[in-house]
Each structure stands twice: as C-alpha cells, then as structure tokens.
Write an enzyme that holds these catalytic residues in place. Structure first.
Site, PDB file in Angstrom:
ATOM      1  N   LYS A 146       4.666  27.174 -28.596  1.00  0.00           N
ATOM      2  CA  LYS A 146       5.048  28.159 -27.581  1.00  0.00           C
ATOM      3  C   LYS A 146       5.872  29.230 -28.255  1.00  0.00           C
ATOM      4  CE  LYS A 146       4.886  28.188 -22.968  1.00  0.00           C
ATOM      5  NZ  LYS A 146       3.754  27.599 -22.302  1.00  0.00           N
ATOM      6  N   ASP A 205       1.482  33.878 -21.050  1.00  0.00           N
ATOM      7  CA  ASP A 205       2.420  33.014 -20.322  1.00  0.00           C
ATOM      8  C   ASP A 205       3.206  33.941 -19.390  1.00  0.00           C
ATOM      9  OD1 ASP A 205       3.421  29.969 -20.719  1.00  0.00           O
ATOM     10  OD2 ASP A 205       5.153  31.187 -20.202  1.00  0.00           O
TER      11      ASP A 205
HETATM   12  N1  GLU Z   1       0.707  29.498 -21.097  1.00  0.00           N
HETATM   13  C1  GLU Z   1      -0.278  28.570 -20.614  1.00  0.00           C
HETATM   14  C2  GLU Z   1       0.305  27.172 -20.530  1.00  0.00           C
HETATM   15  O1  GLU Z   1       1.488  26.990 -20.445  1.00  0.00           O
HETATM   16  C3  GLU Z   1      -1.586  28.647 -21.395  1.00  0.00           C
HETATM   17  C4  GLU Z   1      -1.500  28.299 -22.843  1.00  0.00           C
HETATM   18  C5  GLU Z   1      -2.777  28.567 -23.620  1.00  0.00           C
HETATM   19  O2  GLU Z   1      -3.753  28.986 -23.031  1.00  0.00           O
HETATM   20  O3  GLU Z   1      -2.743  28.358 -24.838  1.00  0.00           O
HETATM   21  O4  GLU Z   1      -0.398  26.200 -20.460  1.00  0.00           O
END
Ligand code: GLU
Length: 414
Positions: A107, A147
């Site tokens: 993240k 996100d």
């Molecule tokens: N931000 C989204 C999550 O928390 C998607 C992450 C992604 O697609 O890599 O799952």
C-alpha cells in the site's frame, strides 16, 4: 477527535496473532507476518500554482511477496501516515491470499488533501513520487492501484511516468483509464464485489434480498458503485452519507440523482426530497446491511452499541476498531470483513495485470463471470470455515489467508 481504540495496524496484529494461535503457528511466523518486507518514505517537493515550494511526504510499504508481487492501492489523504499505510499493506496480503490470486500485499500514500490541489499540482506530485520510487515498483515487484483520493487519472500519470523510464509497461499499475490498457469493469469492481459477497452472505443466512434495506457510509467510488449494484439485487438503499453530509429516504434513494448532485456540487448534503440526517444517525440507521465505505475506524467502542443493522459489510478497509468488533460479536451482529467484502477491486486489478502482461483485452462479460467465480468461492470458504469452527467471519477469513501465506513461505524453503 477522540483517538480510536485501535488503529488498522494494531487491529490487524491482534487478528493475525489470534489466527496464528488457532493454527498452531510459532511466534516467529506471527512476528514475520506483522512486519513489512520493505518500507519506503520519500519527501516530494513541488512548485505550487502560486509559485511557492511545498513539500509532501509519500510512502510505499511492501508487506509480503511470497505469493506474488506486492499489490495494493495508493491513497491521497491528509491522515495518511506510515503506521496507517503499514496496516493497510498487511490487509492487502491477507486479501489477495484469501481470494487466492497470485499476488502479495502493499500500500502507498501521500499525505495531502487532493481536493485542495489543482490537477496540475496533483499530476506533478504523482509524477515526482514515481520518479522517487520507480526502482522499487513494477509488474514483477509492486503494482499500485487506486484507493481513497486517487482514481484512473492518477494511475494514468503513474503509467506514463513509469513507461517513460522503462518503455511501455502497462502491467506496472492497475486501475488505469481503458485507453491506456485499463480493464473493463475495474471502475465498478469494488462495489460489484460487495454486492456479490452480500448475495452470498444472504444465501448462507437465508435472508431475502428483494426488499432488504441498506445504509451506505461514503459516496466515493466504492459507495456509489455499491449502491448501484445493490439496486440490481433488489436491495433498497435508504441512507447515504459523504464527508460533508448524510441523507435518508424511506422509499429508497434515487442514486443517479444523488451522484449527479455530488458531481455538480461536490457533496450530497441537503439533497431535495431527502431527509437530512447526521453522520452518527447514518451509522445507526435501522436496516439489513450497513456498509461503511469511507475511511478506517468508523465504528468504534463508542458507537458500536447503537448500530441497529442486521449485518455490517465492510466496504472500506479497517472500518471497525477492535472494540467495535467485540461489541458487535457480543450483540450477535454479523460482520463480513473487508478482506472478503471489498476484494472485488483487487481481483479485477489482477485481471487487468494479466491482460496487460499477455497483451490481451477481455470482454466485460468475462470479467463479470470470473469476478463472481473467484469471490463466490472465497465467500463460500469463509462461511463454511466459520460454521465448521464456530468462528466469526473475520477470524475464519484470517485463518484461511494466514494459512495460505504460511504455505507459500514454507514452499520458498526458508
Ligand atoms: N485499493 C483497493 C483495495 O484496498 C484496490 C487495490 C488494488 O486494486 O490493487 O483493495
């Protein structure tokens, strides 16, 4: 604001520890999975539109890559800090393992208020962030995605900046605009996935969906698409909030009208034909499904007693604190955990990555079918494990995910 009774990271650590205890894993495994493999922090200076220099801080945490490259979103929000990004990165490891796609967890975030930055400033900030960290990201190491506070446009800038260094590399980032190799269905994937998981949960619990009611906290990408997908299932959405206001309508909210209002005025607050309610009342709405789809720690030890929904479907990451989890369990209110409920986004990101690596373009029907297959399977596994072992759904989900990561760690032979 009162400090919450747990952070995303501390809550993750206690769920992890409990799962390792149930599975009979050593303290070392629990400690290893509590730590991130790599943490990056960079300062990003940009010249603002007014000619002044401003310095922002950016983070990328790569939690685990035993099952595949790190995968997870990039968040732009004033509350972003290293501890939050760490917690969110570890949840991604559990999410990709639970739905069994060959990816790890990561993240990132930049501490900023994207609403107070111009498009040019945001583009500069994003491109400079990529310039700082490009050696550590890429199709085989760490793949970013949207996100909170970011979107397809931001992913397009990441793609462009990364590709300027390494040559055309669409698989380095997902959630891109379709024109740049983005996938059909990615924009709506998290909301679509929440609806699929809600349907599976209802089947498991024998709840009739036609005529069921829902309240949704948050009207960004996840909230809007959950509302639209719920309507297709016959679920009536009676309350919705955004960061500036909340509205209620017993007969069901006109979601398109509300989305239009949000586009035009930046908020849903005071929408005509709706009752205005407070942010607290939204969470306390009497309904079948409460979907917190905004930020972390929305339901805490302070308000969990007043939740009157039949079940909570976690649209956001980490919307419940530890205490909230305990109170709701004691009250017999089911919680369908984030790592299952909101996994639709990362699953379609996985499809996008696969399409980009293979230079393929899949039709929307294929995305829909595969998403339903993968999520349906994961949901079935969580619900039956919970039933067999008499566990709540979060504990069941953690057991399955932790065991899969451990299996990969063992198989790497360390
Ligand atoms: N931000 C989204 C999550 O928390 C998607 C992450 C992604 O697609 O890599 O799952």
């Amino acid at each position: 604001m009162m400090p919450a009774d747990s952070t995303t990271k501390s809550a993750y650590e206690s769920f992890l520890k409990a799962a390792c205890d149930r599975l009979g894993y050593s303290e070392t495994i629990a400690s290893l999975l509590a730590l991130a493999a790599m943490e990056i922090k960079v300062e990003i200076p940009i010249i603002r539109d007014n000619g002044e220099l401003a310095i922002f801080t950016g983070y990328r945490v790569q939690h685990q890559n035993a099952r595949g490259p790190c995968k997870g979103g990039l968040r732009y929000h004033p509350q972003v800090d290293l501890d939050e990004v760490r917690g969110l990165a570890s949840l991604m490891t559990m999410k990709t393992a639970l739905v069994n796609i060959p990816l790890g967890g990561g993240k990132g975030g930049i501490t900023c208020d994207p609403r107070s930055l111009s498009a040019r400033e945001l583009e500069t900030l994003t491109r400079k962030f990529v310039k700082r960290i490009h050696r550590e990201i890429g199709p085989n190491s760490d793949i970013m995605a949207p996100d909170v506070g970011t979107n397809a446009r931001v992913m397009g800038w990441i793609h462009s900046e990364y590709s300027a260094i390494y040559g055309h590399s669409p698989a380095a980032v997902t959630g891109k605009p379709i024109a740049l190799g983005g996938s059909a269905g990615r924009e709506t994937a998290t909301g679509d996935g929440i609806a699929i998981v809600t349907r599976e949960y209802a089947r498991h619990r024998n709840i009739r969906l036609d005529g069921a009611t829902a309240a949704i906290q948050g009207f960004g990408n996840v909230g809007i698409n959950t509302a639209l997908a719920y309507r297709k299932l016959g679920i009536k959405v009676i309350a919705i909030s955004d960061s500036r206001g909340a509205v209620y309508r017993e007969d069901g909210i006109d979601i398109e009208a509300l989305a239009k209002r949000k586009r035009e005025r930046g908020t849903i607050a005071d929408a005509e034909g709706h009752e205005t309610i407070s942010a607290g009342e939204l969470l306390e709405t009497k309904c079948d499904f409460l979907v917190p789809a905004a930020l972390g720690n929305a339901v805490t030890g302070d308000n969990a007693d007043r939740i009157s929904a039949g079940a909570i479907i976690e649209g956001a990451n980490g919307p419940l604190t530890r205490q909230a989890d305990e109170i709701l369990a004691a009250r017999g209110i089911d919680v369908v955990p984030d790592i299952l409920a909101n996994a639709g986004g990362v699953i379609v990101s996985y499809f996008e990555w696969v399409q980009n690596l293979q230079r393929e373009v899949w039709p929307e029907e294929r995305i829909e079918k595969e998403l339903a297959r993968i999520l349906g399977k994961a949901a079935g596994e969580v619900f039956s494990h919970a039933r067999d072992k008499k566990l709540d759904y979060r504990s069941a989900a953690f057991d399955i995910a932790v065991a899969r990561v451990k299996e990969a760690l063992d198989a790497t032979g360390f």
